[in-house]
Design a protein around this motif. Sequence first.
Motif, PDB file in Angstrom:
ATOM      1  N   THR A 184       4.829  -4.696 -26.940  1.00 57.37           N
ATOM      2  CA  THR A 184       3.714  -4.933 -25.719  1.00 57.37           C
ATOM      3  C   THR A 184       3.576  -3.481 -25.077  1.00 57.37           C
ATOM      4  N   ASP A 185       2.290  -3.730 -24.430  1.00 50.13           N
ATOM      5  CA  ASP A 185       1.957  -2.597 -23.557  1.00 50.13           C
ATOM      6  C   ASP A 185       2.109  -2.807 -22.182  1.00 50.13           C
ATOM      7  N   GLY A 186       2.839  -3.765 -21.866  1.00 47.91           N
ATOM      8  CA  GLY A 186       3.262  -3.979 -20.356  1.00 47.91           C
ATOM      9  C   GLY A 186       3.953  -2.758 -19.779  1.00 47.91           C
ATOM     10  N   ASN A 187       3.801  -2.797 -18.495  1.00 44.98           N
ATOM     11  CA  ASN A 187       4.609  -1.524 -17.897  1.00 44.98           C
ATOM     12  C   ASN A 187       6.083  -1.675 -17.731  1.00 44.98           C
ATOM     13  N   GLY A 188       6.581  -2.755 -18.290  1.00 41.77           N
ATOM     14  CA  GLY A 188       8.304  -2.770 -18.427  1.00 41.77           C
ATOM     15  C   GLY A 188       8.709  -3.099 -17.236  1.00 41.77           C
ATOM     16  N   GLU A 189      10.094  -3.691 -17.351  1.00 43.67           N
ATOM     17  CA  GLU A 189      10.582  -4.340 -16.065  1.00 43.67           C
ATOM     18  C   GLU A 189      11.995  -3.514 -15.784  1.00 43.67           C
ATOM     19  N   GLY A 190      12.373  -2.479 -16.583  1.00 41.52           N
ATOM     20  CA  GLY A 190      13.558  -1.803 -16.300  1.00 41.52           C
ATOM     21  C   GLY A 190      14.658  -2.740 -16.875  1.00 41.52           C
ATOM     22  N   THR A 191      14.613  -3.814 -17.300  1.00 43.52           N
ATOM     23  CA  THR A 191      15.650  -4.802 -17.596  1.00 43.52           C
ATOM     24  C   THR A 191      15.243  -5.362 -19.133  1.00 43.52           C
ATOM     25  N   VAL A 192      16.344  -5.399 -19.863  1.00 42.95           N
ATOM     26  CA  VAL A 192      16.209  -5.749 -21.304  1.00 42.95           C
ATOM     27  C   VAL A 192      17.371  -6.777 -21.753  1.00 42.95           C
ATOM     28  N   GLU A 193      17.181  -7.359 -22.866  1.00 47.94           N
ATOM     29  CA  GLU A 193      18.501  -7.986 -23.645  1.00 47.94           C
ATOM     30  C   GLU A 193      18.531  -7.043 -24.800  1.00 47.94           C
ATOM     31  N   LEU A 194      19.859  -6.526 -24.577  1.00 47.55           N
ATOM     32  CA  LEU A 194      20.546  -5.514 -25.768  1.00 47.55           C
ATOM     33  C   LEU A 194      21.630  -6.032 -26.498  1.00 47.55           C
ATOM     34  N   THR A 195      21.502  -6.030 -27.574  1.00 46.92           N
ATOM     35  CA  THR A 195      22.879  -6.734 -28.492  1.00 46.92           C
ATOM     36  C   THR A 195      23.054  -5.636 -29.520  1.00 46.92           C
ATOM     37  N   VAL A 232       9.010  -7.067 -26.286  1.00 48.33           N
ATOM     38  CA  VAL A 232       9.705  -6.164 -25.352  1.00 48.33           C
ATOM     39  C   VAL A 232       8.767  -4.969 -25.184  1.00 48.33           C
ATOM     40  N   ALA A 233       8.637  -4.587 -24.016  1.00 45.91           N
ATOM     41  CA  ALA A 233       7.629  -3.768 -23.769  1.00 45.91           C
ATOM     42  C   ALA A 233       8.047  -2.297 -24.044  1.00 45.91           C
ATOM     43  N   ARG A 234       7.219  -1.688 -24.407  1.00 44.89           N
ATOM     44  CA  ARG A 234       7.194  -0.290 -25.289  1.00 44.89           C
ATOM     45  C   ARG A 234       7.730   0.747 -24.003  1.00 44.89           C
ATOM     46  N   GLN A 235       7.622   0.405 -22.593  1.00 46.51           N
ATOM     47  CA  GLN A 235       8.064   1.258 -21.661  1.00 46.51           C
ATOM     48  C   GLN A 235       9.677   0.890 -21.471  1.00 46.51           C
ATOM     49  N   ASP A 236      10.104  -0.178 -21.806  1.00 56.81           N
ATOM     50  CA  ASP A 236      11.462  -0.488 -21.651  1.00 56.81           C
ATOM     51  C   ASP A 236      12.007  -0.092 -22.825  1.00 56.81           C
ATOM     52  N   VAL A 237      11.389   0.101 -23.990  1.00 52.19           N
ATOM     53  CA  VAL A 237      12.225   0.661 -25.208  1.00 52.19           C
ATOM     54  C   VAL A 237      12.296   2.191 -25.167  1.00 52.19           C
ATOM     55  N   ALA A 238      11.440   2.873 -24.332  1.00 51.63           N
ATOM     56  CA  ALA A 238      11.564   4.239 -24.328  1.00 51.63           C
ATOM     57  C   ALA A 238      12.542   4.447 -23.357  1.00 51.63           C
ATOM     58  N   ALA A 239      12.682   3.690 -22.178  1.00 48.92           N
ATOM     59  CA  ALA A 239      13.793   4.044 -21.189  1.00 48.92           C
ATOM     60  C   ALA A 239      15.028   3.670 -21.885  1.00 48.92           C
ATOM     61  N   VAL A 240      15.115   2.674 -22.913  1.00 49.76           N
ATOM     62  CA  VAL A 240      16.435   2.459 -23.656  1.00 49.76           C
ATOM     63  C   VAL A 240      16.817   3.594 -24.400  1.00 49.76           C
ATOM     64  N   VAL A 274      16.163   6.741 -23.639  1.00 51.13           N
ATOM     65  CA  VAL A 274      16.751   7.619 -22.921  1.00 51.13           C
ATOM     66  C   VAL A 274      18.157   7.590 -22.559  1.00 51.13           C
ATOM     67  N   ALA A 275      18.609   6.140 -22.085  1.00 52.27           N
ATOM     68  CA  ALA A 275      20.174   5.874 -22.173  1.00 52.27           C
ATOM     69  C   ALA A 275      20.545   6.120 -23.023  1.00 52.27           C
ATOM     70  N   LEU A 276      20.344   5.836 -24.541  1.00 51.03           N
ATOM     71  CA  LEU A 276      21.033   6.039 -25.398  1.00 51.03           C
ATOM     72  C   LEU A 276      21.134   7.747 -25.848  1.00 51.03           C
ATOM     73  N   PRO A 327      19.636  -4.977 -16.347  1.00 55.43           N
ATOM     74  CA  PRO A 327      19.151  -3.581 -16.214  1.00 55.43           C
ATOM     75  C   PRO A 327      19.648  -2.591 -17.195  1.00 55.43           C
ATOM     76  N   ILE A 328      18.695  -1.957 -17.615  1.00 59.72           N
ATOM     77  CA  ILE A 328      19.035  -1.322 -19.047  1.00 59.72           C
ATOM     78  C   ILE A 328      20.456  -0.375 -18.942  1.00 59.72           C
ATOM     79  N   GLU A 329      20.801   0.337 -17.838  1.00 57.43           N
ATOM     80  CA  GLU A 329      21.957   1.102 -17.757  1.00 57.43           C
ATOM     81  C   GLU A 329      23.433   0.236 -17.855  1.00 57.43           C
ATOM     82  N   LYS A 330      23.109  -0.827 -17.548  1.00 51.87           N
ATOM     83  CA  LYS A 330      24.192  -2.095 -17.718  1.00 51.87           C
ATOM     84  C   LYS A 330      24.127  -2.483 -18.914  1.00 51.87           C
ATOM     85  N   ALA A 331      23.043  -2.816 -19.542  1.00 54.38           N
ATOM     86  CA  ALA A 331      22.845  -3.266 -20.947  1.00 54.38           C
ATOM     87  C   ALA A 331      23.479  -2.490 -21.960  1.00 54.38           C
TER      88      ALA A 331
END
Length: 223
Positions: free
Chosen positions: A159-170, A185-193, A195-197, A216-220
Amino acid sequence: MKIVIAGGHGKIALRLTRLLANRGESVVGIVRNPHHVDDVRAAGGEAVVLDLERATVDEVAATMVGADAVVFSAGSGNSATSARRDKVDRGAVVLVMDAAQQAGVRRFLHVSSINVGCADDRGIGEGYAIYLRAKRAAEQHIFARTELDWTVLRPGVLTDGNGEGTVELTLGNRVGPKHARFDQVARQDVAAVLVALIDRPETARRIYVVVGGGTPIEKAIDI
């Protein structure tokens, strides 16, 4: 760091470029259309015009000299023919991996799909099924590349939402899900993931599935 993004004008790629550039990284986006150069530059990256359906390994490798990581985020598009899906969603992945190896870049991140390898693809549409088969073939090539520190990221419905900075990562597996999933999942959050990877070399040789969630992505990433 220098990061090269194949498919640099994609919706995830431009968001990734902006995130990386905003923290001072050097980003090179490979684009097919010369008219897309200004968009990559506006996001903070440098654009290289190169058609991954026709380019040679040498041409692609030249864009990767001195890079720390390569991200494959290209796609064939919703209306692509079966032949083009194979060229882009599978063939271009192999090309970019070969180029990364030639350029001496070990870190390779691939944006795939949550339903790659799905055992039951009934009801998802023939076009999407063809796309998933091409992405599945690409993943098989990735898993065989022991000389690369690869990571596969399988996002849900984008989706094109702003992203929440939080995800479910498995953690995913090489087989794929039993049934098709359509979690968003928002594309913005995918991009942030991504970066973390990139920042976490220990995530190499892993498959991740990402959908919207509350961690939060860093914790996920710590799974």
